[in-house]
Structure formats: structure tokens, C-alpha cells
Design an enzyme around this catalytic site. Sequence first.
Site, PDB file in Angstrom:
ATOM      1  N   GLU A 120       0.865  -1.186   0.000  1.00 15.71           N
ATOM      2  CA  GLU A 120       0.000   0.000   0.000  1.00 15.71           C
ATOM      3  C   GLU A 120       0.895   1.227   0.000  1.00 15.71           C
ATOM      4  O   GLU A 120       2.106   1.141   0.221  1.00 15.71           O
ATOM      5  CB  GLU A 120      -0.940  -0.014   1.221  1.00 15.71           C
ATOM      6  CG  GLU A 120      -2.090  -0.977   1.025  1.00 15.71           C
ATOM      7  CD  GLU A 120      -3.119  -0.970   2.154  1.00 15.71           C
ATOM      8  OE1 GLU A 120      -4.270  -1.243   1.874  1.00 15.71           O
ATOM      9  OE2 GLU A 120      -2.756  -0.704   3.302  1.00 15.71           O
ATOM     10  N   HIS A 238      -9.211  10.062   3.212  1.00 12.07           N
ATOM     11  CA  HIS A 238      -8.773   9.024   2.269  1.00 12.07           C
ATOM     12  C   HIS A 238      -8.983   9.553   0.854  1.00 12.07           C
ATOM     13  O   HIS A 238     -10.016  10.162   0.573  1.00 12.07           O
ATOM     14  CB  HIS A 238      -9.588   7.739   2.481  1.00 12.07           C
ATOM     15  CG  HIS A 238      -8.958   6.534   1.864  1.00 12.07           C
ATOM     16  ND1 HIS A 238      -8.921   6.326   0.504  1.00 12.07           N
ATOM     17  CD2 HIS A 238      -8.331   5.453   2.410  1.00 12.07           C
ATOM     18  CE1 HIS A 238      -8.307   5.175   0.257  1.00 12.07           C
ATOM     19  NE2 HIS A 238      -7.932   4.625   1.393  1.00 12.07           N
ATOM     20  N   ARG A 286      -0.893   9.224   1.711  1.00  9.51           N
ATOM     21  CA  ARG A 286      -2.316   9.503   1.546  1.00  9.51           C
ATOM     22  C   ARG A 286      -2.654  10.993   1.458  1.00  9.51           C
ATOM     23  O   ARG A 286      -3.457  11.414   0.653  1.00  9.51           O
ATOM     24  CB  ARG A 286      -3.031   8.943   2.750  1.00  9.51           C
ATOM     25  CG  ARG A 286      -4.138   8.053   2.378  1.00  9.51           C
ATOM     26  CD  ARG A 286      -4.642   7.373   3.587  1.00  9.51           C
ATOM     27  NE  ARG A 286      -4.542   5.952   3.346  1.00  9.51           N
ATOM     28  CZ  ARG A 286      -5.034   5.042   4.150  1.00  9.51           C
ATOM     29  NH1 ARG A 286      -5.622   5.407   5.261  1.00  9.51           N
ATOM     30  NH2 ARG A 286      -4.937   3.780   3.839  1.00  9.51           N
ATOM     31  N   HIS A 347     -11.653   9.895   6.892  1.00  9.30           N
ATOM     32  CA  HIS A 347     -11.437   8.457   7.018  1.00  9.30           C
ATOM     33  C   HIS A 347     -10.936   8.038   8.395  1.00  9.30           C
ATOM     34  O   HIS A 347     -11.365   7.034   8.945  1.00  9.30           O
ATOM     35  CB  HIS A 347     -10.419   8.045   5.954  1.00  9.30           C
ATOM     36  CG  HIS A 347     -10.112   6.588   5.893  1.00  9.30           C
ATOM     37  ND1 HIS A 347     -11.062   5.646   5.586  1.00  9.30           N
ATOM     38  CD2 HIS A 347      -8.949   5.905   6.089  1.00  9.30           C
ATOM     39  CE1 HIS A 347     -10.508   4.440   5.594  1.00  9.30           C
ATOM     40  NE2 HIS A 347      -9.238   4.563   5.916  1.00  9.30           N
ATOM     41  N   ARG A 382      -1.404   8.913   9.251  1.00 15.12           N
ATOM     42  CA  ARG A 382      -1.265   7.468   9.478  1.00 15.12           C
ATOM     43  C   ARG A 382      -0.847   6.728   8.210  1.00 15.12           C
ATOM     44  O   ARG A 382      -1.394   6.947   7.127  1.00 15.12           O
ATOM     45  CB  ARG A 382      -2.592   6.897   9.965  1.00 15.12           C
ATOM     46  CG  ARG A 382      -2.576   5.404  10.168  1.00 15.12           C
ATOM     47  CD  ARG A 382      -3.902   4.932  10.695  1.00 15.12           C
ATOM     48  NE  ARG A 382      -4.970   5.178   9.760  1.00 15.12           N
ATOM     49  CZ  ARG A 382      -5.454   4.269   8.920  1.00 15.12           C
ATOM     50  NH1 ARG A 382      -4.951   3.039   8.896  1.00 15.12           N
ATOM     51  NH2 ARG A 382      -6.431   4.559   8.117  1.00 15.12           N
TER      52      ARG A 382
HETATM   53  P1  FAD Z   1     -14.241   0.687  15.651  1.00  6.79           P
HETATM   54  O1  FAD Z   1     -13.961  -0.470  14.815  1.00  6.79           O
HETATM   55  O2  FAD Z   1     -14.775   1.893  14.994  1.00  6.79           O
HETATM   56  O3  FAD Z   1     -15.256   0.235  16.792  1.00  6.79           O
HETATM   57  C1  FAD Z   1     -15.814   1.162  17.693  1.00  6.79           C
HETATM   58  C2  FAD Z   1     -16.940   0.480  18.429  1.00  6.79           C
HETATM   59  O4  FAD Z   1     -17.376   1.280  19.502  1.00  6.79           O
HETATM   60  C3  FAD Z   1     -18.169   0.230  17.571  1.00  6.79           C
HETATM   61  O5  FAD Z   1     -18.648  -1.042  17.876  1.00  6.79           O
HETATM   62  C4  FAD Z   1     -19.150   1.309  18.035  1.00  6.79           C
HETATM   63  O6  FAD Z   1     -20.487   0.981  17.836  1.00  6.79           O
HETATM   64  C5  FAD Z   1     -18.803   1.367  19.506  1.00  6.79           C
HETATM   65  N1  FAD Z   1     -19.134   2.613  20.184  1.00  6.79           N
HETATM   66  C6  FAD Z   1     -18.805   3.872  19.836  1.00  6.79           C
HETATM   67  N2  FAD Z   1     -19.238   4.748  20.764  1.00  6.79           N
HETATM   68  C7  FAD Z   1     -19.858   4.025  21.735  1.00  6.79           C
HETATM   69  C8  FAD Z   1     -20.514   4.355  22.946  1.00  6.79           C
HETATM   70  N3  FAD Z   1     -20.642   5.627  23.369  1.00  6.79           N
HETATM   71  N4  FAD Z   1     -21.033   3.366  23.691  1.00  6.79           N
HETATM   72  C9  FAD Z   1     -20.956   2.062  23.275  1.00  6.79           C
HETATM   73  N5  FAD Z   1     -20.341   1.699  22.126  1.00  6.79           N
HETATM   74  C10 FAD Z   1     -19.796   2.663  21.362  1.00  6.79           C
HETATM   75  N6  FAD Z   1      -7.298   0.328   8.962  1.00  6.79           N
HETATM   76  C11 FAD Z   1      -6.347  -0.561   8.664  1.00  6.79           C
HETATM   77  O7  FAD Z   1      -5.393  -0.736   9.424  1.00  6.79           O
HETATM   78  N7  FAD Z   1      -6.452  -1.305   7.515  1.00  6.79           N
HETATM   79  C12 FAD Z   1      -7.472  -1.163   6.635  1.00  6.79           C
HETATM   80  O8  FAD Z   1      -7.535  -1.849   5.634  1.00  6.79           O
HETATM   81  C13 FAD Z   1      -8.467  -0.202   6.928  1.00  6.79           C
HETATM   82  N8  FAD Z   1      -9.512  -0.011   6.082  1.00  6.79           N
HETATM   83  C14 FAD Z   1     -10.529   0.819   6.461  1.00  6.79           C
HETATM   84  C15 FAD Z   1     -11.656   0.927   5.655  1.00  6.79           C
HETATM   85  C16 FAD Z   1     -12.725   1.702   6.044  1.00  6.79           C
HETATM   86  C17 FAD Z   1     -13.936   1.819   5.169  1.00  6.79           C
HETATM   87  C18 FAD Z   1     -12.660   2.412   7.275  1.00  6.79           C
HETATM   88  C19 FAD Z   1     -13.796   3.260   7.722  1.00  6.79           C
HETATM   89  C20 FAD Z   1     -11.526   2.326   8.065  1.00  6.79           C
HETATM   90  C21 FAD Z   1     -10.452   1.537   7.666  1.00  6.79           C
HETATM   91  N9  FAD Z   1      -9.318   1.415   8.462  1.00  6.79           N
HETATM   92  C22 FAD Z   1      -8.351   0.519   8.134  1.00  6.79           C
HETATM   93  C23 FAD Z   1      -9.258   2.041   9.777  1.00  6.79           C
HETATM   94  C24 FAD Z   1      -9.637   0.992  10.823  1.00  6.79           C
HETATM   95  O9  FAD Z   1     -10.640   0.160  10.326  1.00  6.79           O
HETATM   96  C25 FAD Z   1     -10.104   1.619  12.102  1.00  6.79           C
HETATM   97  O10 FAD Z   1      -9.238   2.603  12.526  1.00  6.79           O
HETATM   98  C26 FAD Z   1     -10.183   0.547  13.184  1.00  6.79           C
HETATM   99  O11 FAD Z   1     -10.951  -0.509  12.727  1.00  6.79           O
HETATM  100  C27 FAD Z   1     -10.758   1.125  14.453  1.00  6.79           C
HETATM  101  O12 FAD Z   1     -11.057   0.071  15.306  1.00  6.79           O
HETATM  102  P2  FAD Z   1     -11.588   0.356  16.755  1.00  6.79           P
HETATM  103  O13 FAD Z   1     -11.828  -0.956  17.378  1.00  6.79           O
HETATM  104  O14 FAD Z   1     -10.719   1.315  17.434  1.00  6.79           O
HETATM  105  O15 FAD Z   1     -12.971   1.135  16.498  1.00  6.79           O
HETATM  106  C1  SIN Z   2      -7.529   1.089   2.426  1.00  7.28           C
HETATM  107  O1  SIN Z   2      -7.773  -0.106   2.214  1.00  7.28           O
HETATM  108  O2  SIN Z   2      -7.228   1.909   1.565  1.00  7.28           O
HETATM  109  C2  SIN Z   2      -7.636   1.573   3.809  1.00  7.28           C
HETATM  110  C3  SIN Z   2      -6.446   1.156   4.534  1.00  7.28           C
HETATM  111  C4  SIN Z   2      -6.308   1.953   5.770  1.00  7.28           C
HETATM  112  O3  SIN Z   2      -7.111   2.841   6.046  1.00  7.28           O
HETATM  113  O4  SIN Z   2      -5.349   1.673   6.495  1.00  7.28           O
END
Ligand code: FAD
Ligand code: SIN
Length: 540
Positions: A120, A238, A286, A347, A382
Site C-alpha cells: 500500500e 482518504h 495519503r 477516514h 497514518r
Molecule cells: P471501531 O472499529 O470503529 O469500533 C468502535 C466500536 O465502539 C463500535 O462497535 C461502536 O459501535 C462502539 N461505540 C462507539 N461509541 C460508543 C458508545 N458511546 N457506547 C458504546 N459503544 C460505542 N485500517 C487498517 O489498518 N487497515 C485497513 O484496511 C483499513 N480499512 C478501512 C476501511 C474503512 C472503510 C474504514 C472506515 C476504516 C479503515 N481502516 C483501516 C481504519 C480501521 O478500520 C479503524 O481505525 C479501526 O478498525 C478502528 O477500530 P476500533 O476498534 O478502534 O474502532
Molecule cells: C484502504 O484499504 O485503503 C484503507 C487502509 C487503511 O485505512 O489503512
Amino acid sequence: MKYSEYSVVVIGSGAAGLYAALKISQQINLPEGVLIISKSTLDVSNSRFAQGGIVGVVHQNPEDKISLHVKDTLKAGAGLSEEKVTEYISAASDEVLNDLIQNGVEFDRDENGNLTFTLEAAHSMKRILHSGGDATGKGITEALIRAVRKDENIHVLENTMAVEILVSAEKECKGVIIYNELTGEHQVVYTSALVLATGGAGQVYKYTTNPECATGDGIALAYEAGAVVQDMEFIQFHPTALAMNPNSKNRFLISEAVRGEGAKLINKNGEEFMSRYSDKRELAPRDVVTRAIYSEMNLEHTPNVFLNASIIDQARLLKRFPTISGKCKDNGIDITKTPIPVAPAAHYTMGGIKAGIDGKTSLKGLYAIGETASTGLHGANRLASNSLLECVVCAYELADYLSFANLEIPKKIDEGIKKMIDVYSHSISGKEYDAKTLISKLKDVMWNNVGIIRTEKSLQAAQKEIEQMQKDFKRRRKCLNQTEYEYRNMLIVASLIIKGALERKESRGAHCRSDYRQTNDIALHSNIKIDRKKELEYVK
Ligand code: FAD
Ligand code: SIN
């Protein structure tokens, strides 16, 4: 008010929250088990939508080195990533990713059963593991949800939102108020370790790749509770989200890995334009690609540019990106033949609650992991696929830390906390706000003034609007429904982003000020931390 007690409470069911709950349950013998709370169902999170993959400097890929990954991360972070944190997380990736595999996560493998790695942007080599082609988040979260549901020591509360952190006079976290949208009931949960794994805040922007849960709740709650937050001005946009029409706001991501496999960006005249912006072209960091697309859209007066993936071998393209090709097909685009309309979208939230790799925050008893936290890994920008890695490494380290901690549930509750709880025992006056409409206004303000390019004038205009919206919305504590709570939290997060962006009078990484184009390494080579009591502070 009903109340319950758990030694450890995890808020959020993305990669960070699910894996933390699982590791805590596996490592610590807690008589009452671990409680995990999610404001929707367990499968709703940003993590679920992750496409490209997860970084792993793993023994199965002997050509890669921690030092190379660290170098790439620091470069993308534009001077603000913390080297020690980066080294630690990179070095831990082998053990943690192999533990994920042990816990049922399946990464893609070649015909000989060896893990396959992709490239990437801004990575110097192929080091990204993926699952289901372009459905890495789904692969990881589904496996973790299966493991969590199977584990009898993990109690799950869905459709339940954390709405206030209970903090004692000694500035220690003692518990949390939760709200169930289905029953309309509030409850108190006392705990000695409250883990925020609530994700980012992409939803404060009009156009975003984030699902609706990403309203920055954890950052707002922690800030209100007195925890230090940092780097809030750094929002990653993004470059390539599917832009079928200007009204599609929650935009489906077209993974960077598509460019990693060779797709080219073209403008409406069919010209490849990236060479005019960077010698790394489509694989520049990015923020660089985002600004190039934004500039091209402005030059050509178009709402999008295009990503031409049809130059990639057809069979490889379809095998590698089944989710993306399917989604585009649903929108009438055959990616093997037709360029995909794309535009930038909010993003990732680089800043957040200041936390260590083990999740410790500035408040005793409060922990933050995943996107809601700011460990110093990402700096000003990032590196792709470092986020999922940070989620799982920090969850793993947190479980390890808690296994040696005193997890006795607080017995004495001070007067201050009793008063906080009291607020939720009484009904509130006034009719419901039309919070959906208010949120939509907030998103416009942020996109138009605090977006990809910022100026003093645009930031001050946004600040004025958000302050007025905060005055008009009379609920600081108890609200009438989940959308009101989310709006309250989004206002707080928006104001923190603006505060940091106004203060940072330079351009660095994802923060671009057209009135301060240069990076100011002498004055601003430091994180901007925001503390409710002390307000702004620079820390080198
Ligand atoms: P999240 O996965 O966002 O989970 C947060 C959780 O908290 C959810 O379940 C939500 O409902 C809950 N929540 C929020 N507020 C409250 C509250 N007040 N009370 C109770 N529950 C609550 N990163 C990579 O490293 N590789 C990738 O390929 C990549 N692709 C991505 C593609 C997309 C479309 C997106 C949007 C992001 C991508 N990212 C990627 C970034 C990455 O997915 C996120 O940064 C990461 O998944 C965040 O994980 P997390 O567990 O911290 O939060
Ligand atoms: C992507 O697949 O382009 C997202 C990867 C990331 O947010 O780290």
C-alpha cells in the site's frame, strides 16, 4: 437506577474492543467475567469495513524488517510519530498477528498455504496481510465475534451506549453511565478498569468512509471527564471513496490496495495526473494523493476524478477485490472496463485520548485503545494498515497490563459521583431536538471549513458556528435519546478539532493550512495536547 459491578468493562466492539475482551478473559480470572458494551450490535464498527489489510512484520515474511516498517511509519507521520511507540508496536506485530490466527482469524494464503502480502502507499515493501481479498475487517471481526460469543466469561450488552464517565474527586475513574436506546433506561456500572474502544469520529464530516457509529463518543466522554486528548487537528482524508453522486455521503471505500496493485488516477479528460504532484505518483502518502485529487477536482470543476483499475489483469483484479468489484457492479460499474468515480472523504482520526501502548490514560482506571486513542504511532498522518495493527497490539498489551493490576471494584463512592448519578435518575424537561438535522448542519460546517485545506478565516467561522450550536443545544449531560447524545459528543469533538487546527499555524501531514503552507519544525514540532482544565499545551 439499576447498577452493576464488573472489574473490567470494555466499551466498543471493533477490533480493539473485541480482542481486548477476549484477551482479558483468556488471561485474567475474573469471578464476574468481563463486560463488553456496544451501542449497536456487536458487528457494527469501522473495523468491519476495513479493506486493505493489517501490517505485520512477521516471521513468515523474512525479507521485511522492523526498522523498515518503523522508517516508513515515521516518514508518513511527518515528524510527530513517536519512534519508541512505533518500534514497540512493529516488534509486537509478529506475536500478536500469530495469536489472532490462533484465535480463528484467517488471512489470505497462496496455493502452498503461505501467507500473502500486499503493498500500500508509502510502504517500502509488501507487508500487508489481508483476508477475503479486500474484506480484512470482516474477516477479523467475524472471527473475534465468534470467539467472544463462545466465551462464557464475556458478558455482552448490545444497543447500549456509554454516556458519561464517573470520576471521583481524586480524578479516578470509578465507572460509567450507560443508556439503552431500546428501553430508554439508564444504568450505572461500577468498575476499576473502564476501557474505551469506541473508534474514531469520521461522522463529524459530511463525506466520510466511516459508518454511522463513528461519532467520536469516547473522545468526548474522556475529555469531559478530564482526560488529556492530543493531535485532534490531524484528520486523515482518504483519497479514493466511491463518489457516484455528490449526495452520497457515507462513501464506500475504494482501497488503497487497488492503487498498490497498479490502478491509475485520471481526470475527466482521461489524463493521468499524479506525476504532476509526486514522483511516487499513486503510491505517494495519503495526504499527498488526497490534496492532488482535491486540486484536480477544483481545476476541472468536477465533483470527482476516476480510478482506472481496468489496466490490472482482469482475473487478478476480481480475485483480489471481490467486495469492491461487487459494490461497483451494484452501482452499474464494471471495474474491469470502466474507471471508478472517486473523491476524498474523512477516514481516520489520528488524534484522540492520549494513551500508552497499554491503554493507560491520564486518569487512573480509564484506558483507551484503538482509533479513539492517540498513542503517538500515527503522528500527523497514518500509514495505511497501521490502524488495525495498533488496535490489536494495544488490546494485547492492555490485557497483559491488567493481569498484574489491582482490579478490586470500588466500594466507596464519593458525593460528587452520587450527584453525577442523580442527574440520570430524574426526567428532563423540554422536547426532543431534531438531532439528525442538527448533525447534518454540523457535518456541513466541518466539511466546508475544517476539511482538506484550512485557513484561519475558515476555522474561525467554524468555531463561531459550533459555539453557537453548543449554546443552542441545552443538554450537557442527560439527553433524551441516542442521537441527541451523539450530537452532544460530535459538537465536543468538532470543537477540539477546530481548536487544534487553529493553534497549529503550519502545514504538516494531513493538516494543511493554505495560509501557512510551510512546516514549522522549530515552533511546532510537538503534539498539541488539550486538557479541559489547562486547555492548550505543547509537549515535545
Ligand atoms: P471501531 O472499529 O470503529 O469500533 C468502535 C466500536 O465502539 C463500535 O462497535 C461502536 O459501535 C462502539 N461505540 C462507539 N461509541 C460508543 C458508545 N458511546 N457506547 C458504546 N459503544 C460505542 N485500517 C487498517 O489498518 N487497515 C485497513 O484496511 C483499513 N480499512 C478501512 C476501511 C474503512 C472503510 C474504514 C472506515 C476504516 C479503515 N481502516 C483501516 C481504519 C480501521 O478500520 C479503524 O481505525 C479501526 O478498525 C478502528 O477500530 P476500533 O476498534 O478502534 O474502532
Ligand atoms: C484502504 O484499504 O485503503 C484503507 C487502509 C487503511 O485505512 O489503512
